[in-house]
Design an enzyme around this catalytic site. Structure first.
Site, PDB file in Angstrom:
ATOM      1  N   HIS A  96      -7.356   9.838  -1.726  1.00 65.79           N
ATOM      2  CA  HIS A  96      -6.721   9.725  -0.413  1.00 65.79           C
ATOM      3  C   HIS A  96      -7.572  10.322   0.710  1.00 65.79           C
ATOM      4  CE1 HIS A  96      -2.435   9.251   1.415  1.00 65.79           C
ATOM      5  NE2 HIS A  96      -3.356   8.942   2.298  1.00 65.79           N
ATOM      6  N   ASP A 148       0.837  -1.195   0.000  1.00 70.62           N
ATOM      7  CA  ASP A 148       0.000   0.000   0.000  1.00 70.62           C
ATOM      8  C   ASP A 148       0.872   1.245   0.000  1.00 70.62           C
ATOM      9  OD1 ASP A 148      -2.896   1.135   0.658  1.00 70.62           O
ATOM     10  OD2 ASP A 148      -1.455   2.227   1.903  1.00 70.62           O
ATOM     11  N   TYR A 155       3.295  10.047   0.324  1.00 69.03           N
ATOM     12  CA  TYR A 155       4.321   9.445   1.196  1.00 69.03           C
ATOM     13  C   TYR A 155       5.730   9.772   0.707  1.00 69.03           C
ATOM     14  CZ  TYR A 155       0.461   6.427   2.852  1.00 69.03           C
ATOM     15  OH  TYR A 155      -0.718   5.943   3.348  1.00 69.03           O
ATOM     16  N   LYS A 188      -2.386   6.142  -4.069  1.00 68.47           N
ATOM     17  CA  LYS A 188      -3.475   7.065  -3.763  1.00 68.47           C
ATOM     18  C   LYS A 188      -3.251   8.429  -4.409  1.00 68.47           C
ATOM     19  CE  LYS A 188      -3.527   4.831   0.762  1.00 68.47           C
ATOM     20  NZ  LYS A 188      -2.090   4.498   0.827  1.00 68.47           N
TER      21      LYS A 188
END
Length: 277
Positions: free
Chosen positions: A111, A44, A49, A78
């Site tokens: 997200h 994931d 990130y 996402k």
């Protein structure tokens, strides 16, 4: 590994590796590679990130080391709010693909819902275009509350397959879980171990002692018992291995009830009703 089935009849592993707050360096690469070697089939990721490049390298090296194919893996990323809007979705998607070094994603999520309902719906229409054009296998959402899902339901032609939300013993989300079950939308938990905070809870520790498992295994198994997809994060090899070793035991109904009773409606992340990036 157990699999769940989406409302479009596609499947997903019920457990995977999360990579939130992992540096974009060899730590991310080695964690992902080790996870794949040890049997993880779901990773994931997310654009925000800022580690998709090294996660992607870990995926490639993991595939080679484990002797598997890309199609054996289920990779999620996402869409961040900076790419919201129907016409922006494709740019966000292709950015993640390029970062990860992949030709497609198995699952792409919005997200957060954001605070602009019109923009949220317009963005979902862009997600639907991705799906209808065969660019992504599945589309879903993350951090959506019932009100957001009801808005989508009124304007969407494709139902999300999954809603990835904060879920752990201190935030059991019963009303949202019930809604998702009724609507045929899979629930997925991020931060199931609460950044390790839940591991020191007395009830969790007592149950771990009762069954000879670690607190982390108890909490992950509790997710599994509730039919929730879960993606605990770790970069430590022995913990990566420990976390996936949860399919050879069960919790009793009493143990599940004792964990359920820990709910405090406590969040460690932002409130989805007010967060806008």
């Amino acid at each position: 590994m157990q699999y769940i089935t989406f409302n479009n009849n596609h499947t997903m592993p019920q457990m995977g590796l999360g990579v939130f707050r992992v540096e974009n360096n060899d730590t991310a690469k080695e964690a992902v590679k080790h996870a794949i070697i040890k049997g993880y089939r779901s990773i994931d990721a997310a654009l925000i990130y800022e580690n998709e490049e090294m996660v992607g390298r870990g995926i490639q090296e993991g595939i080679a080391a484990a002797g598997i194919q890309r199609s054996d893996l289920f990779i999620t990323s996402k869409l961040w709010l900076t790419h919201y809007g129907k016409d922006q979705v494709i740019t966000g998607y292709e950015t993640s693909l390029n970062n990860l070094g992949l030709d497609y994603l198995d699952l792409y999520l919005m997200h957060w819902p954001g605070t602009d309902n019109t923009l949220m719906i317009d963005t979902w229409h862009g997600m639907e275009t991705l799906y209808n054009e065969g660019k992504v296998k599945n589309i879903g959402v993350s951090n959506f509350e019932i009100k957001h899902l009801e808005s989508l339901k009124a304007h969407a032609s494709i139902k999300p397959v999954i809603n990835q939300v904060e879920f752990h013993p201190y935030l059991t989300q019963q009303s949202l879980r019930d809604y998702l079950t009724t609507e045929g939308i899979q629930m997925e938990s991020w931060s199931p171990l609460m950044n390790a905070e839940i591991l020191t809870d007395d009830t969790i520790q007592t149950i771990a002692d009762e069954i000879g498992k670690t607190p982390a295994q108890v909490v992950i198994r509790w997710n599994i018992e509730h039919g929730v997809v879960t993606i605990p994060k770790s970069v430590t090899p022995h913990r990566i291995e420990e976390n996936i070793n949860v399919f050879n035991f069960s919790l009793t109904s009493d143990q599940i009830a004792r964990i359920d009773a820990l709910n405090e409606d406590k969040r460690i992340g932002p409130d989805p009703l007010t967060f806008n990036g």
